[in-house]
Scaffold this motif. Sequence first.
Motif, PDB file in Angstrom:
ATOM      1  N   GLU A   1       0.196  56.831  16.850  1.00 34.78           N
ATOM      2  CA  GLU A   1       0.680  57.496  18.062  1.00 34.78           C
ATOM      3  C   GLU A   1       1.067  58.945  17.787  1.00 34.78           C
ATOM      4  N   LEU A   2       1.641  59.214  16.614  1.00 38.66           N
ATOM      5  CA  LEU A   2       1.972  60.591  16.264  1.00 38.66           C
ATOM      6  C   LEU A   2       0.733  61.473  16.233  1.00 38.66           C
ATOM      7  N   VAL A   3      -0.351  60.954  15.646  1.00 38.34           N
ATOM      8  CA  VAL A   3      -1.593  61.724  15.593  1.00 38.34           C
ATOM      9  C   VAL A   3      -2.181  61.882  16.994  1.00 38.34           C
ATOM     10  N   ALA A   4      -2.071  60.844  17.821  1.00 39.47           N
ATOM     11  CA  ALA A   4      -2.546  60.950  19.201  1.00 39.47           C
ATOM     12  C   ALA A   4      -1.789  62.041  19.948  1.00 39.47           C
ATOM     13  N   ARG A   5      -0.480  62.102  19.754  1.00 40.98           N
ATOM     14  CA  ARG A   5       0.315  63.146  20.397  1.00 40.98           C
ATOM     15  C   ARG A   5      -0.037  64.526  19.848  1.00 40.98           C
ATOM     16  N   LEU A   6      -0.369  64.585  18.561  1.00 38.31           N
ATOM     17  CA  LEU A   6      -0.805  65.845  17.967  1.00 38.31           C
ATOM     18  C   LEU A   6      -2.102  66.322  18.619  1.00 38.31           C
TER      19      LEU A   6
ATOM     20  N   LYS B   1       7.506  65.888  11.610  1.00 42.54           N
ATOM     21  CA  LYS B   1       7.537  65.985  10.154  1.00 42.54           C
ATOM     22  C   LYS B   1       7.002  64.735   9.485  1.00 42.54           C
ATOM     23  N   GLU B   2       6.877  63.640  10.251  1.00 40.14           N
ATOM     24  CA  GLU B   2       6.303  62.427   9.688  1.00 40.14           C
ATOM     25  C   GLU B   2       4.799  62.575   9.440  1.00 40.14           C
ATOM     26  N   LEU B   3       4.210  63.687   9.914  1.00 41.43           N
ATOM     27  CA  LEU B   3       2.806  63.970   9.638  1.00 41.43           C
ATOM     28  C   LEU B   3       2.636  64.722   8.324  1.00 41.43           C
ATOM     29  N   ALA B   4       3.727  64.929   7.587  1.00 42.26           N
ATOM     30  CA  ALA B   4       3.651  65.658   6.325  1.00 42.26           C
ATOM     31  C   ALA B   4       2.827  64.883   5.311  1.00 42.26           C
ATOM     32  N   GLY B   5       2.287  65.617   4.342  1.00 49.98           N
ATOM     33  CA  GLY B   5       1.534  64.984   3.266  1.00 49.98           C
ATOM     34  C   GLY B   5       0.388  65.855   2.805  1.00 49.98           C
ATOM     35  N   HIS B   6      -0.047  65.629   1.571  1.00 49.00           N
ATOM     36  CA  HIS B   6      -1.117  66.435   0.991  1.00 49.00           C
ATOM     37  C   HIS B   6      -2.229  65.580   0.389  1.00 49.00           C
ATOM     38  N   ALA B   7      -2.206  64.267   0.580  1.00 48.41           N
ATOM     39  CA  ALA B   7      -3.282  63.425   0.064  1.00 48.41           C
ATOM     40  C   ALA B   7      -4.599  63.837   0.713  1.00 48.41           C
ATOM     41  N   PRO B   8      -5.682  63.933  -0.058  1.00 44.55           N
ATOM     42  CA  PRO B   8      -6.961  64.382   0.502  1.00 44.55           C
ATOM     43  C   PRO B   8      -7.402  63.588   1.733  1.00 44.55           C
ATOM     44  N   ALA B   9      -7.259  62.271   1.694  1.00 47.32           N
ATOM     45  CA  ALA B   9      -7.675  61.463   2.840  1.00 47.32           C
ATOM     46  C   ALA B   9      -6.830  61.782   4.072  1.00 47.32           C
ATOM     47  N   TRP B  10      -5.546  62.064   3.857  1.00 43.48           N
ATOM     48  CA  TRP B  10      -4.655  62.412   4.968  1.00 43.48           C
ATOM     49  C   TRP B  10      -5.018  63.783   5.526  1.00 43.48           C
ATOM     50  N   LEU B  11      -5.322  64.738   4.650  1.00 40.42           N
ATOM     51  CA  LEU B  11      -5.727  66.071   5.106  1.00 40.42           C
ATOM     52  C   LEU B  11      -7.013  65.988   5.924  1.00 40.42           C
ATOM     53  N   ARG B  12      -7.953  65.170   5.462  1.00 41.16           N
ATOM     54  CA  ARG B  12      -9.211  65.032   6.204  1.00 41.16           C
ATOM     55  C   ARG B  12      -8.960  64.434   7.587  1.00 41.16           C
ATOM     56  N   ALA B  13      -8.059  63.455   7.667  1.00 33.14           N
ATOM     57  CA  ALA B  13      -7.765  62.823   8.954  1.00 33.14           C
ATOM     58  C   ALA B  13      -7.143  63.823   9.924  1.00 33.14           C
ATOM     59  N   LEU B  14      -6.198  64.632   9.444  1.00 26.17           N
ATOM     60  CA  LEU B  14      -5.557  65.607  10.325  1.00 26.17           C
ATOM     61  C   LEU B  14      -6.527  66.712  10.731  1.00 26.17           C
ATOM     62  N   GLU B  15      -7.410  67.115   9.831  1.00 25.62           N
ATOM     63  CA  GLU B  15      -8.410  68.116  10.185  1.00 25.62           C
ATOM     64  C   GLU B  15      -9.357  67.568  11.248  1.00 25.62           C
ATOM     65  N   ARG B  16      -9.737  66.312  11.106  1.00 29.54           N
ATOM     66  CA  ARG B  16     -10.604  65.690  12.118  1.00 29.54           C
ATOM     67  C   ARG B  16      -9.869  65.586  13.458  1.00 29.54           C
ATOM     68  N   ALA B  17      -8.578  65.307  13.416  1.00 21.12           N
ATOM     69  CA  ALA B  17      -7.790  65.248  14.646  1.00 21.12           C
ATOM     70  C   ALA B  17      -7.764  66.608  15.331  1.00 21.12           C
ATOM     71  N   ARG B  18      -7.634  67.660  14.537  1.00 19.54           N
ATOM     72  CA  ARG B  18      -7.632  68.998  15.125  1.00 19.54           C
ATOM     73  C   ARG B  18      -8.984  69.318  15.760  1.00 19.54           C
ATOM     74  N   GLN B  19     -10.065  68.954  15.089  1.00 16.25           N
ATOM     75  CA  GLN B  19     -11.387  69.177  15.661  1.00 16.25           C
ATOM     76  C   GLN B  19     -11.554  68.403  16.962  1.00 16.25           C
ATOM     77  N   ALA B  20     -11.044  67.171  16.979  1.00 14.88           N
ATOM     78  CA  ALA B  20     -11.137  66.358  18.193  1.00 14.88           C
ATOM     79  C   ALA B  20     -10.342  66.975  19.334  1.00 14.88           C
ATOM     80  N   ALA B  21      -9.209  67.600  19.003  1.00 20.12           N
ATOM     81  CA  ALA B  21      -8.341  68.171  20.035  1.00 20.12           C
ATOM     82  C   ALA B  21      -9.050  69.254  20.837  1.00 20.12           C
TER      83      ALA B  21
END
Length: 481
Positions: A184-189, A147-167
């Motif tokens: 580390e949370l994003v790495a685990r994601l 849940k620490e990955l929560a958030g709606h800031a555009p820059a944060w959304l772009r980072a998580l979308e890029r993480a998903r593409q990388a996965a």
Amino acid sequence: MNRVLVVDDDSGMRAGLEARFLRRNWRVETAASAGEALEKFRRSLPPLVVTDIRMPGADGRGEDGLAVLRAARTLAPSTAVILLTAFASVPDAVTAMKDGACDYLLKPVSFEQLEQAAERILKHARLQAETTADTSKGKGKDRDKEKELAGHAPAWLRALERARQAAASEADVLMEAESGTGKELVARLIHRLSPRRDRPFVAVNCAAFPETLLESELFGHAKGAFTGAANQKPGKFELASGGTLLLDEVGEMPLGLQPKLLRAVQEREFDRLGDTRTVRVDLRVIATTNRALGQMVREGKFRADLYYRLNVIPLSLPPLRERPGDVRELAEHFLRLYAAPGASPRLTEEFLHQLESHSWPGNVRELANCVRRAVAMASGPKIGAAEFDGSDWITAAAPLPPLSMSPDFMVGPATISNLNNAQLRPGVSLGEMERKLFEMTLEATKGNRSRAAELLGVSLRTVRNKVRSYGLPNWSSYVHD
């Protein structure tokens, strides 16, 4: 079927957007005022709201789209809000992003542009849903951390979308971000969403060991390799084979050990310390750092070949000061996490505003510790800033830093007034506004990039990168910094 609430006092615009969304198989509700929008929102809680900013309220009080935004974020924090306006007001954009808007578009906006923004936002929502479903199979502690990955800031959304593409790929990832942002949370994601999800995830902190011990930690050692090596020991590379290896704080890797790391990363093979037999592994490497490795390469503090080998998929995470609209949601999460079993503490609005106005140099980690301290010190279920008068646990008067308009750019108060005087046309994007701001500032400083960086509140490196990425005209003569 995707659902959207369209809010606009212009009947033509409202009907046009409704028709276009319906044609793309969306389920659409419409409202002509902020008051009507809030009534419909409470009934259906749609995942997406597209609202005009300037429009009258149902009771004639002149409520606007920002009121819709704030109410939506209060009633359903997971709802995404896109704001539309015919007026190019930078202060409105700043307020919107601070209050948690996912995007801010100027009219007339093409439906394709709007739909792209909507799809990006809802794709992030689906990512969160998939992650939650996957995490629900694990332990409660893991679910709380997610849940620490929560958030709606555009820059944060772009980072998580890029993480998903990388996965989805097998490519190595280099994540550069400040401490406490959740690397580390994003790495685990990334690992959890990858084909290697059922294999090991192994992390090693490169800053936690001296060079000789770090080599053994990474690559293992043979029996008798050094005093005290009574048995053969596998290293982190071997333990992670088949899965993902996280090299945390790779910027602290000693120069003497970097050639061996390069070979291991590039060839997926290495020799244990004190052994001549080659060990081969199959793994994905994610490296994280809170330092600018490119600058370290230029200074001779990090090998260029290792940097380029790690930097296959670059990923950056925005600091918390650039996503103030997410502070409330994260604070409420940490409140639930640290509250005593059966307790129902509540953060007062005054306290939440104080949290939102803090600059958070320690990022999400600092916020977590702050809320944990508040829970521990509270004398009752109501937690307010007044309970901590005289303490120095938070800088209450710390002003908000400039708000980011992109992952590495910040707009300060002085530059906002200048940009307001620019000739901005309807339909201009935030990226174009940012480009114009850099251009205007460089013109004002006669091309002095150091002075421009000072005025904009960014690094000289950012100015150079923006000049290059935006292809700003006629700067070839401005060669000095």
